[in-house]
Write a protein that holds these residues in place. Structure first.
Motif, PDB file in Angstrom:
ATOM      1  N   LYS A 177      -4.671  22.725  -6.045  1.00  0.00           N
ATOM      2  CA  LYS A 177      -4.153  23.348  -7.269  1.00  0.00           C
ATOM      3  C   LYS A 177      -2.714  22.953  -7.568  1.00  0.00           C
ATOM      4  CE  LYS A 177      -7.333  27.130  -6.650  1.00  0.00           C
ATOM      5  NZ  LYS A 177      -7.708  26.605  -5.305  1.00  0.00           N
ATOM      6  N   GLY A 178      -2.278  21.870  -7.001  1.00  0.00           N
ATOM      7  CA  GLY A 178      -0.926  21.396  -7.310  1.00  0.00           C
ATOM      8  C   GLY A 178       0.052  21.740  -6.202  1.00  0.00           C
ATOM      9  N   ILE A 179       1.303  21.332  -6.419  1.00  0.00           N
ATOM     10  CA  ILE A 179       2.317  21.454  -5.379  1.00  0.00           C
ATOM     11  C   ILE A 179       3.475  22.309  -5.880  1.00  0.00           C
ATOM     12  CG2 ILE A 179       4.063  20.059  -4.180  1.00  0.00           C
ATOM     13  CD1 ILE A 179       1.714  17.983  -3.881  1.00  0.00           C
ATOM     14  N   ASP A 180       3.813  23.327  -5.086  1.00  0.00           N
ATOM     15  CA  ASP A 180       4.788  24.328  -5.539  1.00  0.00           C
ATOM     16  C   ASP A 180       6.226  23.829  -5.592  1.00  0.00           C
ATOM     17  OD1 ASP A 180       2.876  26.185  -5.971  1.00  0.00           O
ATOM     18  OD2 ASP A 180       3.095  27.184  -4.014  1.00  0.00           O
ATOM     19  N   ASP A 181       6.671  23.179  -4.541  1.00  0.00           N
ATOM     20  CA  ASP A 181       8.065  22.745  -4.463  1.00  0.00           C
ATOM     21  C   ASP A 181       8.336  21.720  -5.573  1.00  0.00           C
ATOM     22  OD1 ASP A 181      10.420  21.433  -3.939  1.00  0.00           O
ATOM     23  OD2 ASP A 181      10.025  21.061  -1.815  1.00  0.00           O
ATOM     24  N   PRO A 182       9.193  22.078  -6.550  1.00  0.00           N
ATOM     25  CA  PRO A 182       9.348  21.184  -7.710  1.00  0.00           C
ATOM     26  C   PRO A 182       9.935  19.819  -7.351  1.00  0.00           C
ATOM     27  CG  PRO A 182      10.898  23.037  -7.835  1.00  0.00           C
ATOM     28  CD  PRO A 182       9.987  23.301  -6.670  1.00  0.00           C
ATOM     29  N   GLU A 183      10.849  19.783  -6.361  1.00  0.00           N
ATOM     30  CA  GLU A 183      11.435  18.496  -5.997  1.00  0.00           C
ATOM     31  C   GLU A 183      10.412  17.592  -5.314  1.00  0.00           C
ATOM     32  OE1 GLU A 183      16.098  18.829  -5.145  1.00  0.00           O
ATOM     33  OE2 GLU A 183      14.840  20.067  -3.854  1.00  0.00           O
ATOM     34  N   ALA A 184       9.597  18.202  -4.440  1.00  0.00           N
ATOM     35  CA  ALA A 184       8.534  17.433  -3.780  1.00  0.00           C
ATOM     36  C   ALA A 184       7.545  16.944  -4.830  1.00  0.00           C
ATOM     37  CB  ALA A 184       7.834  18.291  -2.733  1.00  0.00           C
ATOM     38  N   ALA A 185       7.191  17.844  -5.749  1.00  0.00           N
ATOM     39  CA  ALA A 185       6.235  17.481  -6.794  1.00  0.00           C
ATOM     40  C   ALA A 185       6.767  16.292  -7.604  1.00  0.00           C
ATOM     41  CB  ALA A 185       5.961  18.672  -7.695  1.00  0.00           C
ATOM     42  N   THR A 186       8.060  16.289  -7.874  1.00  0.00           N
ATOM     43  CA  THR A 186       8.648  15.182  -8.639  1.00  0.00           C
ATOM     44  C   THR A 186       8.586  13.880  -7.847  1.00  0.00           C
ATOM     45  OG1 THR A 186      10.153  16.720  -9.692  1.00  0.00           O
ATOM     46  CG2 THR A 186      10.706  14.392  -9.874  1.00  0.00           C
ATOM     47  N   GLN A 187       8.945  13.940  -6.568  1.00  0.00           N
ATOM     48  CA  GLN A 187       8.896  12.706  -5.771  1.00  0.00           C
ATOM     49  C   GLN A 187       7.459  12.166  -5.693  1.00  0.00           C
ATOM     50  OE1 GLN A 187      10.886  13.190  -1.907  1.00  0.00           O
ATOM     51  NE2 GLN A 187      12.665  12.087  -2.684  1.00  0.00           N
ATOM     52  N   ILE A 188       6.500  13.081  -5.596  1.00  0.00           N
ATOM     53  CA  ILE A 188       5.097  12.675  -5.497  1.00  0.00           C
ATOM     54  C   ILE A 188       4.609  12.081  -6.820  1.00  0.00           C
ATOM     55  CG2 ILE A 188       2.746  13.556  -5.177  1.00  0.00           C
ATOM     56  CD1 ILE A 188       4.080  15.601  -3.146  1.00  0.00           C
ATOM     57  N   ALA A 189       4.935  12.777  -7.920  1.00  0.00           N
ATOM     58  CA  ALA A 189       4.519  12.274  -9.240  1.00  0.00           C
ATOM     59  C   ALA A 189       5.166  10.920  -9.528  1.00  0.00           C
ATOM     60  CB  ALA A 189       4.900  13.285 -10.324  1.00  0.00           C
ATOM     61  N   THR A 190       6.398  10.756  -9.058  1.00  0.00           N
ATOM     62  CA  THR A 190       7.108   9.494  -9.281  1.00  0.00           C
ATOM     63  C   THR A 190       6.416   8.352  -8.557  1.00  0.00           C
ATOM     64  OG1 THR A 190       9.165  10.724  -9.456  1.00  0.00           O
ATOM     65  CG2 THR A 190       9.363   8.361  -9.065  1.00  0.00           C
ATOM     66  N   LEU A 191       5.970   8.605  -7.327  1.00  0.00           N
ATOM     67  CA  LEU A 191       5.281   7.541  -6.585  1.00  0.00           C
ATOM     68  C   LEU A 191       3.971   7.186  -7.288  1.00  0.00           C
ATOM     69  CD1 LEU A 191       5.122   5.597  -4.253  1.00  0.00           C
ATOM     70  CD2 LEU A 191       4.099   7.393  -2.859  1.00  0.00           C
ATOM     71  N   ALA A 192       3.261   8.219  -7.754  1.00  0.00           N
ATOM     72  CA  ALA A 192       1.991   7.975  -8.454  1.00  0.00           C
ATOM     73  C   ALA A 192       2.237   7.077  -9.674  1.00  0.00           C
ATOM     74  CB  ALA A 192       1.368   9.295  -8.874  1.00  0.00           C
ATOM     75  N   GLN A 193       3.265   7.410 -10.426  1.00  0.00           N
ATOM     76  CA  GLN A 193       3.573   6.644 -11.638  1.00  0.00           C
ATOM     77  C   GLN A 193       3.997   5.218 -11.276  1.00  0.00           C
ATOM     78  OE1 GLN A 193       3.064   7.945 -14.751  1.00  0.00           O
ATOM     79  NE2 GLN A 193       3.357   5.828 -15.435  1.00  0.00           N
ATOM     80  N   ASN A 194       4.840   5.085 -10.276  1.00  0.00           N
ATOM     81  CA  ASN A 194       5.307   3.757  -9.867  1.00  0.00           C
ATOM     82  C   ASN A 194       4.155   2.882  -9.395  1.00  0.00           C
ATOM     83  OD1 ASN A 194       8.022   4.078 -10.480  1.00  0.00           O
ATOM     84  ND2 ASN A 194       8.503   4.985  -8.491  1.00  0.00           N
ATOM     85  N   ALA A 195       3.260   3.482  -8.610  1.00  0.00           N
ATOM     86  CA  ALA A 195       2.120   2.710  -8.112  1.00  0.00           C
ATOM     87  C   ALA A 195       1.285   2.214  -9.291  1.00  0.00           C
ATOM     88  CB  ALA A 195       1.283   3.567  -7.168  1.00  0.00           C
ATOM     89  N   LYS A 196       1.118   3.087 -10.278  1.00  0.00           N
ATOM     90  CA  LYS A 196       0.334   2.732 -11.462  1.00  0.00           C
ATOM     91  C   LYS A 196       1.034   1.626 -12.250  1.00  0.00           C
ATOM     92  CE  LYS A 196      -1.827   5.094 -15.355  1.00  0.00           C
ATOM     93  NZ  LYS A 196      -0.928   5.704 -16.353  1.00  0.00           N
ATOM     94  N   LEU A 243       0.863  -1.188   0.000  1.00  0.00           N
ATOM     95  CA  LEU A 243       0.000   0.000   0.000  1.00  0.00           C
ATOM     96  C   LEU A 243       0.898   1.236   0.000  1.00  0.00           C
ATOM     97  CD1 LEU A 243      -2.786   1.374   0.340  1.00  0.00           C
ATOM     98  CD2 LEU A 243      -2.577   1.035   2.804  1.00  0.00           C
ATOM     99  N   ALA A 244       0.623   2.140  -0.949  1.00  0.00           N
ATOM    100  CA  ALA A 244       1.466   3.328  -1.093  1.00  0.00           C
ATOM    101  C   ALA A 244       0.690   4.599  -0.761  1.00  0.00           C
ATOM    102  CB  ALA A 244       2.004   3.404  -2.524  1.00  0.00           C
ATOM    103  N   VAL A 245       1.384   5.542  -0.167  1.00  0.00           N
ATOM    104  CA  VAL A 245       0.755   6.814   0.194  1.00  0.00           C
ATOM    105  C   VAL A 245       1.811   7.910   0.199  1.00  0.00           C
ATOM    106  CG1 VAL A 245       1.107   6.606   2.703  1.00  0.00           C
ATOM    107  CG2 VAL A 245      -0.860   7.876   1.839  1.00  0.00           C
ATOM    108  N   VAL A 246       1.381   9.120  -0.043  1.00  0.00           N
ATOM    109  CA  VAL A 246       2.293  10.260  -0.027  1.00  0.00           C
ATOM    110  C   VAL A 246       2.081  10.998   1.292  1.00  0.00           C
ATOM    111  CG1 VAL A 246       0.620  11.673  -1.294  1.00  0.00           C
ATOM    112  CG2 VAL A 246       3.020  12.249  -1.394  1.00  0.00           C
TER     113      VAL A 246
END
Ligand code: SF4
Lengths: 202, 467
Positions: free
Chosen positions: B73-92, B59-62
């Motif tokens: 409306k999205g996440i400002d910190d680009p590095e955090a946004a990347t780590q979050i998007a990466t988890l979403a993609q990996n889970a998928k 089970l994955a969660v951010v």
């Protein structure tokens, strides 16, 4: 994971004790999503000046050591946080072997999971290897894992000990996952079948 | 079979294979994944062409990186946004169930596992995070692992381990009013020290532990790692069963009946051997405040900042001097004279609904001290919804607390919530290390009740006589 059999290369002398993982790779590099690319951050607080330019005094910035594949360092290498970014950074820079008198536990384990050979030698041998390393590109070291020896530029040989399982792991290039899948795959299948009967709700 | 401890039983039940030197392969029933320690593990699988062996047990969660402000409306910190998007993609890509930052089930990984009924008695649970010990409150063997191990579990559903030793901490008697689960665990760490549990799995037992709610037991197990232990656990009982009742991923009907029969066997046998035993009397415990930069630096709220000169060991004396300097405190200062700039209520230690109820109850109709900036960060989206349904948010906001979106937040300050240099904070989290809540920030660990009262008064107060 790349195999480790024999390595001949330049050894950089890092005459510091208690090199911790914060020194190896500071925390601002931990937000990455990759294991690769961390080589630029390796030892960054010692390697770069505040304006970001290279510190010419740091050993890995000196011409003879820019392509070093071996580090010879003082006692207790790799202490501090468990971050696996430390071996990743070493590997990404091109370091495949670290020689010291002793290593911190977690770092030591992490090395074997990443194809890096940590070699523990006596204090006396370490001084000898420091001398060799200080001669730079004129004096490469050969690390022979099979024979468990380090051969110096003048024919000197330093023997070292290593756990047989860990040695086999590096020689084969199989990481734990490779070993588990290859040797224990059927046992895991059997366990899963039996556990599903014992605890069907999981 | 000789009498066994709870840990022995769960261990034995999960051994796939043991080598002559004692190295074992342990089967993992439940794997929790978050955005900071997983990207390299998934990358490793991809490079080697491997799959996740048991996606349904994962089970994955951010949680670590998410902002606690409105994130629709999205996440400002680009590095955090990347780590979050990466988890979403990996889970998928790997077919793993994932709660994203807009999902009401999102929250701190150690809060959502129990909340979903993913955490169950008698299971082995791992996560690339040291506070995985929290799940031990359910009678599970739960501990943190490194990134290579995360990858190993994803690929094989097993972990290479050597068995730890058994330690039992028995807390007898009844807690006085105002003294809580958080004070119990801080007292234990003060007693054994941050390395006291090294190489051990702790079982918490005794009347005071049995009397705790399941959430209180989670608070205790959570900080096992601060005592150096690999894991902490409590034998499951009817309270645990009641907690799990109706949770989405918990067994139901026939399966539940069978599970219960098994869960009832999960307790330490009479005469089982413990390598170490500690006893504490709950009735003697005061509310506790940490004064230094290690969770073992504990003192009663009625006490004074200790004098490092009293310590014989030189290295230790120097480190405590350094801690006082970092904390901006002088020996002899009364704890209740320490003024605060910030109060943080949240984290996997104390960000659950009972914690928020307690805080709301204490501050209702009062006002946060004008010198204090106080925030409440619910541990999960579902905790937040529950709190709002009970009107707790209104009480807290009326009292002057900032009411935030769920996540780890200022527990580790990886998002925008952090202390400024020299700011002093009463925090319900679990680590008071240098820089933990922000560069040069000063953290005092306390219970939610103590944090609530401190927010109102602007300094620590003895909750037993306050209000
Ligand atoms: S709340 Fe704090 S301790 Fe808990 S998982 Fe998040 S960062 Fe770690």
């Amino acid at each position: 994971m790349d195999k480790f059999t024999t390595l001949t290369g330049v050894a950089a002398p890092l005459e510091i004790v208690n090199v911790d993982t914060d020194m190896i790779i500071p925390k601002q590099y931990l937000k990455t999503i990759k294991r690769t690319g961390l080589g630029t951050g390796l030892f960054s607080e010692m390697r770069y000046k505040e304006d970001g330019s290279e510190n010419p005094d740091f050993v890995l910035n000196q011409p003879a050591y820019r392509k070093a594949q071996i580090i010879v360092a003082g006692d207790n290498f790799g202490c501090g946080s468990s971050r696996e970014h430390a071996p990743w950074a070493l590997l990404d820079f091109g370091i495949r072997c670290v020689i010291s008198t002793s290593f911190a536990d977690i770092f030591y384990n992490n090395c074997f999971n990443n194809g890096i050979l940590p070699v523990a030698v006596s204090q006396e041998d370490l001084y000898k290897l420091f001398d060799d390393a200080k001669r730079g590109a004129n004096a490469t070291l050969t690390i022979d894992l099979e024979a468990q020896e380090i051969r110096g530029p003048d024919g000197g040989v330093v023997r070292f000990d290593i756990d047989p399982q860990r040695k086999a792991k590096l020689l084969s290039g199989l990481d734990d996952i490779g070993v588990t899948t290859k040797e224990k795959g059927p046992a895991i299948d059997t366990y899963e079948r039996q556990a599903a009967e014992r605890r069907p709700w999981l | 079979m000789p009498p066994r401890t709870l840990y022995d039983k769960i261990w034995d039940d999960h051994v796939v294979d043991t080598q002559p030197d004692g190295t074992s392969l342990l089967y993992i029933d439940r794997h929790l994944v978050h955005e900071v320690t997983s990207p390299q593990a998934f990358e490793g699988l991809r490079v080697a062409g491997r799959k996740v062996r048991a996606p349904a047990k994962t089970l994955a969660v951010v949680d670590h990186n998410v902002p606690t402000s409105d994130r629709s409306k999205g996440i400002d910190d680009p590095e955090a946004a990347t780590q979050i998007a990466t988890l979403a993609q990996n889970a998928k890509d790997f077919g793993v169930l994932y709660f994203n930052e807009r999902d009401v089930r999102q929250g701190i990984v150690h809060i959502i596992g129990p909340e979903q009924g993913f955490t169950l008695p008698g299971t082995t649970i791992v996560c690339g995070d040291s506070h995985t010990s929290t799940h031990g409150a359910f009678g599970a063997l739960a501990h943190g692992i490194g990134t290579s191990e995360v990858e190993h579990v994803l690929a094989t559903q097993t972990l290479v381990q050597k068995k730890a030793r058994n330690m039992r901490v028995t807390v007898d008697g009844a807690l006085p009013p105002g003294v809580t689960a958080k004070d119990i665990i801080l007292a234990i760490i003060g007693e054994i020290g941050t390395a006291g549990g090294t190489g051990h799995v702790i079982e918490y037992a005794g009347e005071a532990i049995r009397a705790l709610s399941v959430e209180g037991r989670m608070t205790v197990c959570n900080m096992s790692i601060e005592g150096g232990a690999r894991a902490g656990m409590v034998a499951p009982d009817d309270k645990v069963y009641a907690y799990l009742d109706g949770r989405p991923m918990a067994p139901k009907g026939e399966a539940l009946a069978a599970a219960r029969r098994f869960w009832d066997t999960l307790h330490t046998d009479d005469g089982a051997h413990f390598d170490a035993e500690i006893r504490l009397d709950a009735a003697a415990l005061p509310p506790i405040v940490t004064w230094g930069t290690s969770p073992e630096d504990v003192i009663s709220v009625t006490g004074q900042v200790p004098d490092p000169e009293q310590i014989a060991d030189e290295a230790k004396r120097l480190s405590k001097h350094r801690a006082l300097e970092y904390m901006g405190l002088t020996a002899g200062t009364r704890i209740t004279d320490i003024a605060l700039d910030r109060v943080f209520i949240g984290s996997c230690t104390n960000g659950r609904i009972e914690d928020l109820r307690e805080v709301a109850r204490l501050v209702e109709g009062k006002k946060v001290n004008p010198n204090v900036n106080a925030m409440v960060v619910p541990g999960s989206g579902l905790v937040k919804v529950q709190a709002e349904a009970e009107g707790l948010d209104k009480i807290l906001v009326a009292a002057g607390f900032d009411w935030r979106e769920p996540g780890c937040s200022m527990c580790l300050a990886m998002n925008a919530d952090r202390l400024s240099p020299q700011e002093r904070c009463a925090s319900t989290s679990n680590r008071n290390f240098e820089g933990r809540q922000g560069f040069k920030g000063r953290t005092h660990l306390v219970s939610p009740a103590m944090a609530a009262a401190a927010a109102i008064e602007g300094h620590f107060v003895d909750i037993r006589t306050w209000g």
